[in-house]
Design an enzyme around this catalytic site. Structure first.
Site, PDB file in Angstrom:
ATOM      1  CD  GLU A 149      -9.387  -1.594   3.565  1.00  0.00           C
ATOM      2  OE1 GLU A 149      -8.845  -0.959   2.798  1.00  0.00           O
ATOM      3  OE2 GLU A 149      -8.609  -0.968   5.145  1.00  0.00           O
TER       4      GLU A 149
ATOM      5  CG  ASN B 205      -2.195   1.028   1.158  1.00  0.00           C
ATOM      6  OD1 ASN B 205      -1.735   2.125   0.346  1.00  0.00           O
ATOM      7  ND2 ASN B 205      -2.799   0.962   2.294  1.00  0.00           N
TER       8      ASN B 205
ATOM      9  NE  ARG C 245     -10.723  11.821   3.153  1.00  0.00           N
ATOM     10  CZ  ARG C 245      -9.971  11.461   3.192  1.00  0.00           C
ATOM     11  NH1 ARG C 245     -11.542  10.062   3.607  1.00  0.00           N
ATOM     12  NH2 ARG C 245      -8.941  10.478   2.486  1.00  0.00           N
TER      13      ARG C 245
ATOM     14  CG  HIS D 280     -13.125   3.514   3.324  1.00  0.00           C
ATOM     15  ND1 HIS D 280     -14.355   3.770   3.787  1.00  0.00           N
ATOM     16  CD2 HIS D 280     -12.171   3.755   2.937  1.00  0.00           C
ATOM     17  CE1 HIS D 280     -13.592   5.516   3.970  1.00  0.00           C
ATOM     18  NE2 HIS D 280     -11.934   5.265   3.782  1.00  0.00           N
TER      19      HIS D 280
ATOM     20  NE  ARG E 278      -6.147   1.770  -0.037  1.00  0.00           N
ATOM     21  CZ  ARG E 278      -5.997   3.199   0.101  1.00  0.00           C
ATOM     22  NH1 ARG E 278      -5.181   3.503   1.203  1.00  0.00           N
ATOM     23  NH2 ARG E 278      -7.003   3.675   0.452  1.00  0.00           N
TER      24      ARG E 278
END
Length: 391
Positions: free
Chosen positions: A378, A7, A234, A174, A85
C-alpha cells in the site's frame, strides 16, 4: 525522486521514504502507543536502526523527531512530495487528490463516517504542513477504489432519509491494497486479458473485493470497516438487533456495544487468547477447542463471502490472497479453499506451503481455477499516486 508516505493513526504513526519507480525504501519508521508512557519509535535507514523510548510523546513530537533524524541523514532534501493515507473519502473522492483547502474540507466532512481515523489523518496533514511547508501533499483514500460500486452493491435497504441525508451506504475499505494486488495479479495472468478477480486482504482487518477490468464491483466492508469477514478484533457481519439486545441486557449504550464489536470481538473473542492468527493456529494444533472454533468460523465466513462475491463477477478467473494472514498462512488458505471446491478451486499442497514463491505466485493445482498469493504494498501505491499527482 522520493516520496514521503505517512500513515497517521489515532495512537500510531507509520512513515516511509520511497522511490515510486524502483520501489526502494530509503527509510521506514513506526511509532506506537503515542500519548502513553510506553510510546516508542523505531527508524530504519539502510543498515542503521534507531530505537527510541519517547514516553508521553504525541504525534507532533514524534514527527518533529523523525524530520530531524531524516534531515541529518540527507533524506529530506530529495523528497518531492508527501502522500497520506486517508481512510474515508465518502462519495466526494473517487481518486487520490492534491491537498488544498477544498480537499481538507472534504476530509473533515467525512469525520462522522470515520471518527477514529479521519481526525488522525488530518492531524498528520497539518503537522507535515507545519514541518515541511514547501512540499506538496496528496491524499490517497482507502474508499476511493470502491467508488465504482454499482447501486445494487452499494445501497442498503434502509429508509431513504438515512441514505440521502446521513450518507448510509456501502463505501468499502482497504482500497489501496485491493487496487495494488489486483493490478499485480492481472500482470501475472497474461493468458487472461480481462480477469475476473476476487482479492482477499486478510490481516488484523479483513475484506474481499470483486474486481473486473480493474474496477471494484463489490466488497465486504460497508459504511465502516466493521462489516464483512471475521477479523482480528472485529465481529464482521451480524444481526444489527444484537446491538440493542446487548445494550438493554447489560445497561450499556449502543456506542459501548459497537466499541466492543470493534475492539473485543472477532478472533480475539472466539479464541479467548489472542487476535493473532499465528497464536490461534498454534493453539488449534494443540487441540484447544476455542482456538479450533475460531479458525473454523474465520474460514467458513471467508469462504461464504468469497462465494458471494462471485455473483458480482458472473464467474471467477482467479482468487488472490494478500495481507499478513493471506500471504503467510497456508493452513488458512487450505481450509478456506477446501470449502470452495464447487467453484473449481483446488490448491497444490507444495505450492501452497511455499506461498507460491517458486511457482510464479500460483498456489492452485493444475487444472484448477487460479489461486494466487500476491504480497500487497500500500505504501508503494500511495507513493506512485503522489508522484503521478505532482507530475
Amino acid at each position: 525522486m522520493t516520496i514521503l508516505v505517512i500513515n497517521c493513526g489515532s495512537s500510531s504513526l507509520k512513515l516511509a521514504v520511497i522511490d515510486p519507480v524502483s520501489a526502494q525504501r530509503s527509510a521506514t519508521a513506526l511509532a506506537q502507543r503515542l500519548g502513553s508512557a510506553e510510546a516508542d519509535l523505531r527508524l530504519e535507514v539502510g543498515n542503521e536502526r534507531i530505537d527510541l523510548a519517547l514516553p508521553m510523546a504525541d504525534h507532533a513530537a514524534v514527527l518533529r523527531q523523525l524530520v530531524d533524524l531524516l534531515s541529518a541523514r540527507g533524506l529530506i532534501a530529495g523528497i518531492s512530495g508527501i502522500g497520506h493515507r486517508v481512510v474515508h473519502g465518502g462519495t466526494q473522492f473517487s481518486a487520490s487528490a492534491r491537498i488544498g483547502r477544498d480537499v481538507l474540507a472534504g476530509i473533515a466532512a467525512c469525520v462522522p463516517l470515520a471518527p477514529l481515523h479521519n481526525p488522525a489523518n488530518l492531524l498528520g496533514i497539518d503537522l507535515c504542513g507545519q514541518l515541511l511547508p514547501t512540499l506538496p501533499q496528496v491524499a490517497v483514500f482507502d474508499t476511493s477504489f470502491h467508488s465504482s460500486l454499482p447501486a445494487r452493491a452499494s445501497t442498503y435497504a434502509v429508509p431513504r432519509e438515512w441514505r440521502e441525508r446521513l450518507g448510509v451506504r456501502r463505501y468499502g475499505f482497504h482500497g489501496t491494497s485491493h487496487r495494488f494486488v489486483s493490478a499485480r495479479a492481472t500482470s501475472l495472468l497474461p493468458e487472461i486479458p480481462h480477469p475476473r478477480l476476487i482479492t482477499a486482504h486478510l490481516g488484523n482487518g479483513c475484506s474481499c473485493a470483486a474486481i473486473a477490468n480493474g474496477i471494484s464491483l463489490d466488497t465486504t466492508m460497508g459504511l465502516t470497516p466493521l462489516e464483512g469477514l471475521v477479523m482480528g478484533t472485529r465481529s464482521g457481519s451480524l444481526d444489527p438487533a444484537i446491538v440493542t439486545h446487548v445494550a438493554k441486557a447489560t445497561g450499556s449504550t449502543a456506542d459501548q456495544v459497537v466499541a466492543q464489536l470493534n475492539a473485543d470481538s472477532g478472533l480475539k473473542a472466539l479464541s479467548g487468547i489472542s487476535n493473532d492468527m499465528r497464536t490461534i493456529l498454534a493453539a488449534a494444533q494443540s487441540g484447544q477447542a476455542e482456538a479450533l472454533l475460531a479458525v473454523e468460523v474465520f474460514c467458513y465466513a471467508l469462504a461464504k463471502h468469497i462465494a458471494g462475491q462471485v455473483v458480482a463477477l458472473g464467474g471467477l478467473d482467479a482468487l488472490v490472497f494478500t495481507g499478513g494472514i493471506g500471504e503467510h498462512s497456508p493452513d488458512i488458505r487450505a481450509q478456506a479453499v477446501g470449502l470452495l471446491g464447487f467453484l473449481g478451486l483446488r490448491l497444490d499442497p507444495q505450492r501452497n506451503a511455499e506461498h507460491g514463491r517458486t511457482s510464479a505466485n500460483r498456489v492452485s493445482a493444475d487444472g484448477s481455477v487460479m489461486v494466487l498469493v500476491v504480497p500487497t504494498d500500500e505504501e508503494l501505491l500511495i507513493a506512485q499516486d503522489t508522484a503521478a499527482m505532482l507530475a
